[in-house]
Motif scaffolding. Structure first.
Motif, PDB file in Angstrom:
ATOM      1  N   PHE A   1      29.280  36.352  29.711  1.00 43.00           N
ATOM      2  CA  PHE A   1      30.565  37.000  29.881  1.00 43.00           C
ATOM      3  C   PHE A   1      30.938  37.709  28.590  1.00 43.00           C
ATOM      4  O   PHE A   1      30.720  37.185  27.496  1.00 43.00           O
ATOM      5  CB  PHE A   1      31.632  35.947  30.221  1.00 43.00           C
ATOM      6  CG  PHE A   1      33.030  36.475  30.228  1.00 43.00           C
ATOM      7  CD1 PHE A   1      33.537  37.084  31.352  1.00 43.00           C
ATOM      8  CD2 PHE A   1      33.839  36.365  29.107  1.00 43.00           C
ATOM      9  CE1 PHE A   1      34.828  37.593  31.363  1.00 43.00           C
ATOM     10  CE2 PHE A   1      35.131  36.866  29.101  1.00 43.00           C
ATOM     11  CZ  PHE A   1      35.624  37.480  30.232  1.00 43.00           C
ATOM     12  N   TRP A   2      31.490  38.925  28.700  1.00 42.24           N
ATOM     13  CA  TRP A   2      32.034  39.617  27.539  1.00 42.24           C
ATOM     14  C   TRP A   2      33.135  40.555  27.988  1.00 42.24           C
ATOM     15  O   TRP A   2      33.236  40.898  29.164  1.00 42.24           O
ATOM     16  CB  TRP A   2      30.957  40.382  26.752  1.00 42.24           C
ATOM     17  CG  TRP A   2      30.417  41.592  27.430  1.00 42.24           C
ATOM     18  CD1 TRP A   2      30.843  42.880  27.283  1.00 42.24           C
ATOM     19  CD2 TRP A   2      29.357  41.651  28.395  1.00 42.24           C
ATOM     20  NE1 TRP A   2      30.106  43.727  28.083  1.00 42.24           N
ATOM     21  CE2 TRP A   2      29.191  42.992  28.774  1.00 42.24           C
ATOM     22  CE3 TRP A   2      28.522  40.687  28.969  1.00 42.24           C
ATOM     23  CZ2 TRP A   2      28.235  43.394  29.698  1.00 42.24           C
ATOM     24  CZ3 TRP A   2      27.581  41.085  29.888  1.00 42.24           C
ATOM     25  CH2 TRP A   2      27.443  42.417  30.240  1.00 42.24           C
ATOM     26  N   SER A   3      33.971  40.926  27.030  1.00 41.77           N
ATOM     27  CA  SER A   3      35.055  41.879  27.273  1.00 41.77           C
ATOM     28  C   SER A   3      34.885  43.055  26.332  1.00 41.77           C
ATOM     29  O   SER A   3      34.523  42.879  25.165  1.00 41.77           O
ATOM     30  CB  SER A   3      36.415  41.233  27.005  1.00 41.77           C
ATOM     31  OG  SER A   3      36.651  40.175  27.886  1.00 41.77           O
TER      32      SER A   3
ATOM     33  N   ASN B   1      36.220  43.362  31.718  1.00 40.51           N
ATOM     34  CA  ASN B   1      35.497  42.102  31.566  1.00 40.51           C
ATOM     35  C   ASN B   1      34.223  42.200  32.384  1.00 40.51           C
ATOM     36  O   ASN B   1      34.228  42.764  33.480  1.00 40.51           O
ATOM     37  CB  ASN B   1      36.359  40.941  32.075  1.00 40.51           C
ATOM     38  CG  ASN B   1      37.668  40.867  31.337  1.00 40.51           C
ATOM     39  OD1 ASN B   1      37.708  40.532  30.163  1.00 40.51           O
ATOM     40  ND2 ASN B   1      38.754  41.220  32.009  1.00 40.51           N
TER      41      ASN B   1
ATOM     42  N   ALA C   1      30.406  40.207  33.652  1.00 39.84           N
ATOM     43  CA  ALA C   1      29.632  38.982  33.822  1.00 39.84           C
ATOM     44  C   ALA C   1      28.254  39.334  34.367  1.00 39.84           C
ATOM     45  O   ALA C   1      28.125  40.156  35.273  1.00 39.84           O
ATOM     46  CB  ALA C   1      30.335  38.027  34.784  1.00 39.84           C
TER      47      ALA C   1
ATOM     48  N   PHE D   1      31.981  43.435  37.092  1.00 35.92           N
ATOM     49  CA  PHE D   1      32.971  43.771  36.078  1.00 35.92           C
ATOM     50  C   PHE D   1      34.333  43.780  36.747  1.00 35.92           C
ATOM     51  O   PHE D   1      34.452  43.903  37.965  1.00 35.92           O
ATOM     52  CB  PHE D   1      32.662  45.108  35.373  1.00 35.92           C
ATOM     53  CG  PHE D   1      32.871  46.330  36.215  1.00 35.92           C
ATOM     54  CD1 PHE D   1      34.066  47.035  36.162  1.00 35.92           C
ATOM     55  CD2 PHE D   1      31.858  46.801  37.042  1.00 35.92           C
ATOM     56  CE1 PHE D   1      34.239  48.172  36.927  1.00 35.92           C
ATOM     57  CE2 PHE D   1      32.017  47.940  37.796  1.00 35.92           C
ATOM     58  CZ  PHE D   1      33.218  48.632  37.739  1.00 35.92           C
TER      59      PHE D   1
ATOM     60  N   TYR E   1      38.901  44.261  35.819  1.00 38.82           N
ATOM     61  CA  TYR E   1      40.035  44.447  34.926  1.00 38.82           C
ATOM     62  C   TYR E   1      41.048  43.341  35.165  1.00 38.82           C
ATOM     63  O   TYR E   1      41.832  43.027  34.304  1.00 38.82           O
ATOM     64  CB  TYR E   1      40.683  45.816  35.155  1.00 38.82           C
ATOM     65  CG  TYR E   1      39.690  46.932  34.957  1.00 38.82           C
ATOM     66  CD1 TYR E   1      39.405  47.398  33.679  1.00 38.82           C
ATOM     67  CD2 TYR E   1      38.994  47.486  36.028  1.00 38.82           C
ATOM     68  CE1 TYR E   1      38.461  48.394  33.489  1.00 38.82           C
ATOM     69  CE2 TYR E   1      38.062  48.482  35.837  1.00 38.82           C
ATOM     70  CZ  TYR E   1      37.799  48.932  34.564  1.00 38.82           C
ATOM     71  OH  TYR E   1      36.864  49.911  34.373  1.00 38.82           O
TER      72      TYR E   1
ATOM     73  N   GLN F   1      37.361  42.175  41.561  1.00 37.44           N
ATOM     74  CA  GLN F   1      36.056  42.288  40.928  1.00 37.44           C
ATOM     75  C   GLN F   1      35.242  43.398  41.589  1.00 37.44           C
ATOM     76  O   GLN F   1      35.314  43.597  42.793  1.00 37.44           O
ATOM     77  CB  GLN F   1      35.295  40.972  41.033  1.00 37.44           C
ATOM     78  CG  GLN F   1      35.967  39.853  40.293  1.00 37.44           C
ATOM     79  CD  GLN F   1      35.227  38.547  40.416  1.00 37.44           C
ATOM     80  OE1 GLN F   1      34.145  38.479  40.964  1.00 37.44           O
ATOM     81  NE2 GLN F   1      35.831  37.498  39.913  1.00 37.44           N
TER      82      GLN F   1
ATOM     83  N   PHE G   1      43.476  41.480  29.411  1.00 37.45           N
ATOM     84  CA  PHE G   1      42.782  41.130  28.185  1.00 37.45           C
ATOM     85  C   PHE G   1      42.679  39.627  28.029  1.00 37.45           C
ATOM     86  O   PHE G   1      43.658  38.916  28.166  1.00 37.45           O
ATOM     87  CB  PHE G   1      43.484  41.743  26.974  1.00 37.45           C
ATOM     88  CG  PHE G   1      43.440  43.228  26.974  1.00 37.45           C
ATOM     89  CD1 PHE G   1      42.337  43.894  26.492  1.00 37.45           C
ATOM     90  CD2 PHE G   1      44.478  43.976  27.485  1.00 37.45           C
ATOM     91  CE1 PHE G   1      42.276  45.278  26.503  1.00 37.45           C
ATOM     92  CE2 PHE G   1      44.430  45.356  27.502  1.00 37.45           C
ATOM     93  CZ  PHE G   1      43.313  46.006  27.011  1.00 37.45           C
ATOM     94  N   TRP G   2      41.498  39.157  27.685  1.00 37.97           N
ATOM     95  CA  TRP G   2      41.266  37.738  27.426  1.00 37.97           C
ATOM     96  C   TRP G   2      41.045  37.507  25.951  1.00 37.97           C
ATOM     97  O   TRP G   2      40.681  36.436  25.530  1.00 37.97           O
ATOM     98  CB  TRP G   2      40.028  37.272  28.198  1.00 37.97           C
ATOM     99  CG  TRP G   2      40.235  37.265  29.667  1.00 37.97           C
ATOM    100  CD1 TRP G   2      40.611  38.305  30.453  1.00 37.97           C
ATOM    101  CD2 TRP G   2      40.106  36.165  30.539  1.00 37.97           C
ATOM    102  NE1 TRP G   2      40.707  37.926  31.746  1.00 37.97           N
ATOM    103  CE2 TRP G   2      40.393  36.621  31.833  1.00 37.97           C
ATOM    104  CE3 TRP G   2      39.760  34.849  30.363  1.00 37.97           C
ATOM    105  CZ2 TRP G   2      40.359  35.781  32.930  1.00 37.97           C
ATOM    106  CZ3 TRP G   2      39.716  34.022  31.457  1.00 37.97           C
ATOM    107  CH2 TRP G   2      40.028  34.492  32.725  1.00 37.97           C
TER     108      TRP G   2
ATOM    109  N   ASP H   1      39.706  39.471  22.042  1.00 38.31           N
ATOM    110  CA  ASP H   1      38.475  40.061  21.506  1.00 38.31           C
ATOM    111  C   ASP H   1      37.771  39.087  20.606  1.00 38.31           C
ATOM    112  O   ASP H   1      38.251  38.312  19.937  1.00 38.31           O
ATOM    113  CB  ASP H   1      38.784  41.352  20.752  1.00 38.31           C
ATOM    114  CG  ASP H   1      39.209  42.450  21.721  1.00 38.31           C
ATOM    115  OD1 ASP H   1      39.917  43.352  21.294  1.00 38.31           O
ATOM    116  OD2 ASP H   1      38.793  42.384  22.878  1.00 38.31           O
TER     117      ASP H   1
END
Length: 137
Positions: free
Chosen positions: A51-53, A58, A60, A73, A75, A80, A134-135, A137
């Protein structure tokens, strides 16, 4: 079903692709997620995931088996998007696919917004909220 964790070479491929795409180090987080496997295997299974943002989205990558990957991906977690391909047999192809589909999605949204500016700030009730979630950075 026991699905192997991501190998060092798979992680290298992901990190390299992310660095090329964003021009800086983006460290994917290791996770586990439960997904519907589909295909001949079918059923739900716990699978390793990355997982990354980046840039408000976002991402996966889920490992469905040895050399079998699925990408998503989003938002907002309730909305999704995938690549349109059930699974890839190469993690590099999976990465490029999800990054390209997300870039195309952003481009289409911008074109749509440029041609059809909203008359109010309220979202239409029948459309999902796709604002960036946003989760950190």
């Amino acid at each position: 079903m026991n699905i192997p964790d991501f190998t060092d070479s798979e992680l290298w491929a992901v990190r390299s692709t992310l660095k090329e795409r964003y021009g800086k180090e983006v460290e994917p987080q290791l996770a586990d997620t439960e997904v519907m496997l589909g295909g001949e295997v079918g059923g739900m299974a716990w699978c390793p995931a990355l997982f990354w943002s980046a840039k408000g989205a976002n991402f996966a990558i889920v490992k469905l088996g040895a050399e079998r990957y699925r990408a998503y991906f989003y938002y907002h977690p309730d909305y999704q998007l995938g690549t349109g391909i059930d699974s890839h047999d190469n993690i590099g192809d999976c990465m490029v696919s999800v990054l390209q589909v997300e870039a195309d999605h952003v481009r289409k949204q911008k074109i749509s917004n440029d041609h059809n500016p909203a008359k109010t700030d309220e979202a239409a009730p029948d459309k999902p909220d796709t604002s960036p979630f946003f989760w950190g950075d």
